[in-house]
Design a protein around this motif. Sequence first.
Motif, PDB file in Angstrom:
ATOM      1  N   LEU A 146       0.595  -0.868  -0.063  1.00  0.00           N
ATOM      2  CA  LEU A 146      -0.769  -0.220   0.055  1.00  0.00           C
ATOM      3  C   LEU A 146       1.037   1.149   0.418  1.00  0.00           C
ATOM      4  CD1 LEU A 146      -3.186  -1.205   2.920  1.00  0.00           C
ATOM      5  CD2 LEU A 146      -3.426  -0.673   0.175  1.00  0.00           C
ATOM      6  N   THR A 152      -2.082   3.760  -4.475  1.00  0.00           N
ATOM      7  CA  THR A 152      -3.049   3.779  -2.897  1.00  0.00           C
ATOM      8  C   THR A 152      -3.620   5.339  -2.993  1.00  0.00           C
ATOM      9  OG1 THR A 152      -1.636   1.931  -1.972  1.00  0.00           O
ATOM     10  CG2 THR A 152      -2.496   3.642  -0.601  1.00  0.00           C
ATOM     11  N   CYS A 156      -7.559   1.934  -0.002  1.00  0.00           N
ATOM     12  CA  CYS A 156      -6.708   0.715  -0.960  1.00  0.00           C
ATOM     13  C   CYS A 156      -6.208   1.159  -1.844  1.00  0.00           C
ATOM     14  CB  CYS A 156      -6.690  -0.585  -0.733  1.00  0.00           C
ATOM     15  SG  CYS A 156      -6.751  -0.995   1.365  1.00  0.00           S
TER      16      CYS A 156
END
Length: 213
Positions: A146, A152, A156
């Motif tokens: 992430l 991101t 997420c």
Amino acid sequence: MKLYGYFRSSAAYRVRIALNLKGLAPEHAFVHLRKGEQQAAAYAALNPQKFVPALETDDGALLTQSLAIVEYLDEVHPHPALLPADPADRARVRAIALAVACDIHPLNNLRVLKHLGKALGLDEEARNAWYRHWIAEGFDALEAMLANDPRTGRFCHGDQPTLADVFLVPQVSNAERFDCDLTPYPTVVRIAAAARALPAFADAAPERQPDAE
């Protein structure tokens, strides 16, 4: 629809989030895992794996496995979409979800923890150490996936919740319940907080379920 679940089951938690995001309100049937209700013949006839969740659809189909259920919901109720349109982005979102569903959760679910105690004789402290070890292994990878990817965003993948967030939040909740140290995972924690601020996630939380103890 009818959802068979248990308030603390992270797999059932995932499906509750997805249902909320889709604006769906199924009937709930509560299967108390700690009392062994999943072992009853009536439930085993529905789901031979004796897991929750299971989802009975409007047309009578019985679906099992949280990932399959959530993807079914996304296909039948496509708005808001839980998977991106681009194939590579879809693969990334699935990879994050699968990192939870396949690599973290199976090592730490209730039946494994019970086996560690009953069959192998590990006490609660040892079982908790096992749990925290596999959380750290999995969250180390999730944080890197992430934090090091420009895709991101607030969540997420970008700035709208996806399948990845649906799976991430329940695992963070479990980690907190077992007092895992989450300070090494600021991106994971930030994303989970952003998701939990949304009603669809907040209303799916274990403590808000009618069967919560």
